[in-house]
Design a protein around this motif. Structure first.
Motif, PDB file in Angstrom:
ATOM      1  N   TRP A 305       0.858  -1.200   0.000  1.00 25.59           N
ATOM      2  CA  TRP A 305       0.000   0.000   0.000  1.00 25.59           C
ATOM      3  C   TRP A 305       0.886   1.238   0.000  1.00 25.59           C
ATOM      4  O   TRP A 305       2.028   1.196   0.467  1.00 25.59           O
ATOM      5  CB  TRP A 305      -0.939   0.030   1.215  1.00 25.59           C
ATOM      6  N   ASP A 322       0.412  11.569  -7.238  1.00 26.12           N
ATOM      7  CA  ASP A 322      -0.997  11.924  -7.076  1.00 26.12           C
ATOM      8  C   ASP A 322      -1.606  11.012  -6.025  1.00 26.12           C
ATOM      9  O   ASP A 322      -1.088   9.943  -5.755  1.00 26.12           O
ATOM     10  CB  ASP A 322      -1.765  11.715  -8.382  1.00 26.12           C
ATOM     11  N   ARG A 323      -2.721  11.449  -5.505  1.00 27.52           N
ATOM     12  CA  ARG A 323      -3.408  10.612  -4.529  1.00 27.52           C
ATOM     13  C   ARG A 323      -3.851   9.307  -5.202  1.00 27.52           C
ATOM     14  O   ARG A 323      -4.492   9.334  -6.261  1.00 27.52           O
ATOM     15  CB  ARG A 323      -4.641  11.373  -4.034  1.00 27.52           C
ATOM     16  N   PRO A 324      -3.512   8.150  -4.603  1.00 26.04           N
ATOM     17  CA  PRO A 324      -3.893   6.885  -5.241  1.00 26.04           C
ATOM     18  C   PRO A 324      -5.411   6.703  -5.297  1.00 26.04           C
ATOM     19  O   PRO A 324      -6.135   7.205  -4.437  1.00 26.04           O
ATOM     20  CB  PRO A 324      -3.263   5.833  -4.332  1.00 26.04           C
ATOM     21  N   ASN A 325      -5.842   5.989  -6.296  1.00 26.73           N
ATOM     22  CA  ASN A 325      -7.254   5.662  -6.445  1.00 26.73           C
ATOM     23  C   ASN A 325      -7.612   4.580  -5.428  1.00 26.73           C
ATOM     24  O   ASN A 325      -7.116   3.459  -5.508  1.00 26.73           O
ATOM     25  CB  ASN A 325      -7.478   5.156  -7.881  1.00 26.73           C
ATOM     26  N   PRO A 326      -8.494   4.876  -4.459  1.00 23.39           N
ATOM     27  CA  PRO A 326      -8.782   3.881  -3.412  1.00 23.39           C
ATOM     28  C   PRO A 326      -9.492   2.636  -3.936  1.00 23.39           C
ATOM     29  O   PRO A 326      -9.572   1.614  -3.247  1.00 23.39           O
ATOM     30  CB  PRO A 326      -9.678   4.649  -2.432  1.00 23.39           C
ATOM     31  N   PHE A 327     -10.024   2.722  -5.172  1.00 22.53           N
ATOM     32  CA  PHE A 327     -10.720   1.554  -5.726  1.00 22.53           C
ATOM     33  C   PHE A 327      -9.797   0.665  -6.549  1.00 22.53           C
ATOM     34  O   PHE A 327     -10.237  -0.317  -7.128  1.00 22.53           O
ATOM     35  CB  PHE A 327     -11.916   2.016  -6.579  1.00 22.53           C
ATOM     36  N   ASP A 328      -8.530   1.051  -6.639  1.00 24.64           N
ATOM     37  CA  ASP A 328      -7.561   0.251  -7.388  1.00 24.64           C
ATOM     38  C   ASP A 328      -6.518  -0.245  -6.392  1.00 24.64           C
ATOM     39  O   ASP A 328      -5.708   0.535  -5.891  1.00 24.64           O
ATOM     40  CB  ASP A 328      -6.925   1.115  -8.485  1.00 24.64           C
ATOM     41  N   GLN A 329      -6.535  -1.545  -6.087  1.00 25.93           N
ATOM     42  CA  GLN A 329      -5.673  -2.062  -5.008  1.00 25.93           C
ATOM     43  C   GLN A 329      -4.177  -1.932  -5.296  1.00 25.93           C
ATOM     44  O   GLN A 329      -3.367  -1.952  -4.385  1.00 25.93           O
ATOM     45  CB  GLN A 329      -6.013  -3.520  -4.704  1.00 25.93           C
ATOM     46  N   ASP A 331      -2.852   0.679  -7.137  1.00 23.71           N
ATOM     47  CA  ASP A 331      -2.460   2.052  -7.468  1.00 23.71           C
ATOM     48  C   ASP A 331      -1.573   2.638  -6.367  1.00 23.71           C
ATOM     49  O   ASP A 331      -1.893   2.531  -5.177  1.00 23.71           O
ATOM     50  CB  ASP A 331      -3.701   2.928  -7.667  1.00 23.71           C
ATOM     51  N   ASP A 354       0.051   0.269 -12.677  1.00 27.88           N
ATOM     52  CA  ASP A 354      -1.133   0.989 -13.158  1.00 27.88           C
ATOM     53  C   ASP A 354      -0.890   2.478 -13.388  1.00 27.88           C
ATOM     54  O   ASP A 354      -1.828   3.260 -13.491  1.00 27.88           O
ATOM     55  CB  ASP A 354      -2.351   0.802 -12.219  1.00 27.88           C
ATOM     56  N   ARG A 355       0.365   2.890 -13.435  1.00 30.22           N
ATOM     57  CA  ARG A 355       0.696   4.272 -13.815  1.00 30.22           C
ATOM     58  C   ARG A 355       1.939   4.252 -14.695  1.00 30.22           C
ATOM     59  O   ARG A 355       2.619   3.231 -14.781  1.00 30.22           O
ATOM     60  CB  ARG A 355       1.023   5.134 -12.594  1.00 30.22           C
TER      61      ARG A 355
END
Ligand SMILES: [Fe+2]
Ligand SMILES: [Fe+2]
Length: 376
Positions: A305, A322-329, A331, A354-355
């Motif tokens: 995480w 950037d702030r990670p996407n909380p719906f993408d485990q 990210d 994923d980036r």
């Protein structure tokens, strides 16, 4: 089922499918690394959109570089990869943290050419249990390149490192590789806060694992280990490039979360006489860059995480995520590599899952320096 292409086949496929890819391929000639990485990311998006899937981003980067301009990386002496902060529970391979480290193992095994070694940055286990460490050991056995291990606080405070050392050897060591002197430290030594209070091993571990649990001590390298480091470095020429691995950052970033090494200044003082020093650390789970005098500091990504940035701000040289996407485990998580340059300095490569990948180059880093001393 995804179709895999060789680099040449992929290049041909993209040229045929899109005029835009032709322009991108041409732009890679005589490009610098920054442009190259940017174009690689565009390729990845185009390959995905065209249904031409590569096993993962690393190979695509290597492909585009090799296919267009192999002579453009002469400044890199060698590369090592890293995997860090997996925080495994003993819940088998179905738990998402176990899947994440398996993904990192796949990443580093697919690197072509292979890195000289893979460095593990600490916090293999979550609660320091033998079965957690054993699960990690089994997963990391699949790494093809030689592994070098470092300890984190989550590996240590259940049995005070007994199992970790049995599995992986000493918690501090140095070695020389291709003209660079490497040092691995145990930077998560804490003063005894448990005996007087009568805490059990489980309680001690839980207290340390709680990032902002005020009952624990601060991390430090400690007097005994600093003496060892001083002796170790006494044998090294001041012009020899130094790379230090520590779990916590060897500077004072944010005390309430133990993003902090209490005796950082004393450790830095041992490193200041050397011409080129790079510290690679785990623990902070984020893109993090700092430079203090001659020392460059790079934080490694976690596979488990991302931590948020400290509320008090971050070193000014840090390229902020950037702030990670909380719906993408995945990210904000990932692994990466470090290119050790012929100059002895280092570029840190962040393989963010994923980036797009990010490189923090030494050349860019020193441009941001406005004089010595702490840079934030
Ligand atoms: Fe961690
Ligand atoms: Fe940690």
């Amino acid at each position: 089922m995804a179709k895999y292409f060789t680099p040449k086949e992929l290049e041909r496929e993209l040229r045929e499918r899109s005029p835009e890819s032709e322009r991108l391929i041409r732009s890679l000639h005589n490009c610098d690394r920054r442009h190259f990485l940017k174009v690689s990311a565009q390729f990845a998006a185009m390959a995905a959109a065209a249904g031409v899937i590569q096993p993962h981003g690393f190979q695509l980067v290597e492909m585009a570089y090799a296919a267009t301009e192999p002579e453009k990386a002469p400044e890199v002496a060698f590369t090592f990869a890293y995997v860090s902060d997996t925080h495994l529970y003993a819940r088998g391979m179905t738990h998402r943290f176990a899947k994440a480290v398996a993904k990192a193992v796949e990443d580093v095994n697919a690197l072509d050419p292979q890195p000289d070694f893979v460095f593990y940055g600490g916090d293999l286990a979550q609660l320091g249990r033998a079965d957690e460490l054993e699960l990690g050991r089994q997963i990391l056995k699949d790494v093809k390149a030689p592994m070098k291990m470092m300890v984190g606080e989550h590996d240590w405070y259940f049995d005070m490192g007994e199992k970790w050392k049995e599995f992986f050897g000493p918690d501090r060591y140095s070695f020389d590789h291709k003209g660079v002197h490497f040092v691995t430290l145990n930077s998560v030594v804490e003063k005894d806060f448990w005996t007087a209070k009568g805490y059990t091993p489980e309680e001690r571990m839980h207290i340390v694992a709680g990032l902002d649990d005020g009952r624990q001590s601060r991390f430090e390298v400690g007097e005994e280990q600093r003496a060892w480091l001083k002796d170790d470095l006494a044998k090294v020429n001041k012009k020899t490039p130094i790379v230090v691995f520590s779990h916590s950052p060897l500077y004072k970033y944010y005390e309430p979360w133990n993003f902090w090494t209490a005796d950082a200044e004393q450790v830095q003082a041992l490193l200041f006489p050397f011409q080129s020093v790079t510290v690679i650390h785990g623990h902070t789970h984020q893109l993090l860059t700092n430079r203090i005098k001659n020392i460059s500091f790079h934080g490694m990504l976690s596979t488990a995480w991302p931590w948020p940035y400290a509320p008090t701000g971050l070193p000014k040289l840090t390229l902020q995520m950037d702030r990670p996407n909380p719906f993408d485990q995945f990210d904000g998580c990932g692994d990466g590599s470090v290119d050790v340059l012929k100059s002895g300095q280092a570029d840190a490569n962040y393989n963010l899952w994923d980036r797009s990948p990010v490189t923090v180059s030494y050349a860019e880093l020193v441009k941001g320096i406005k004089g010595g001393g702490p840079s934030y």
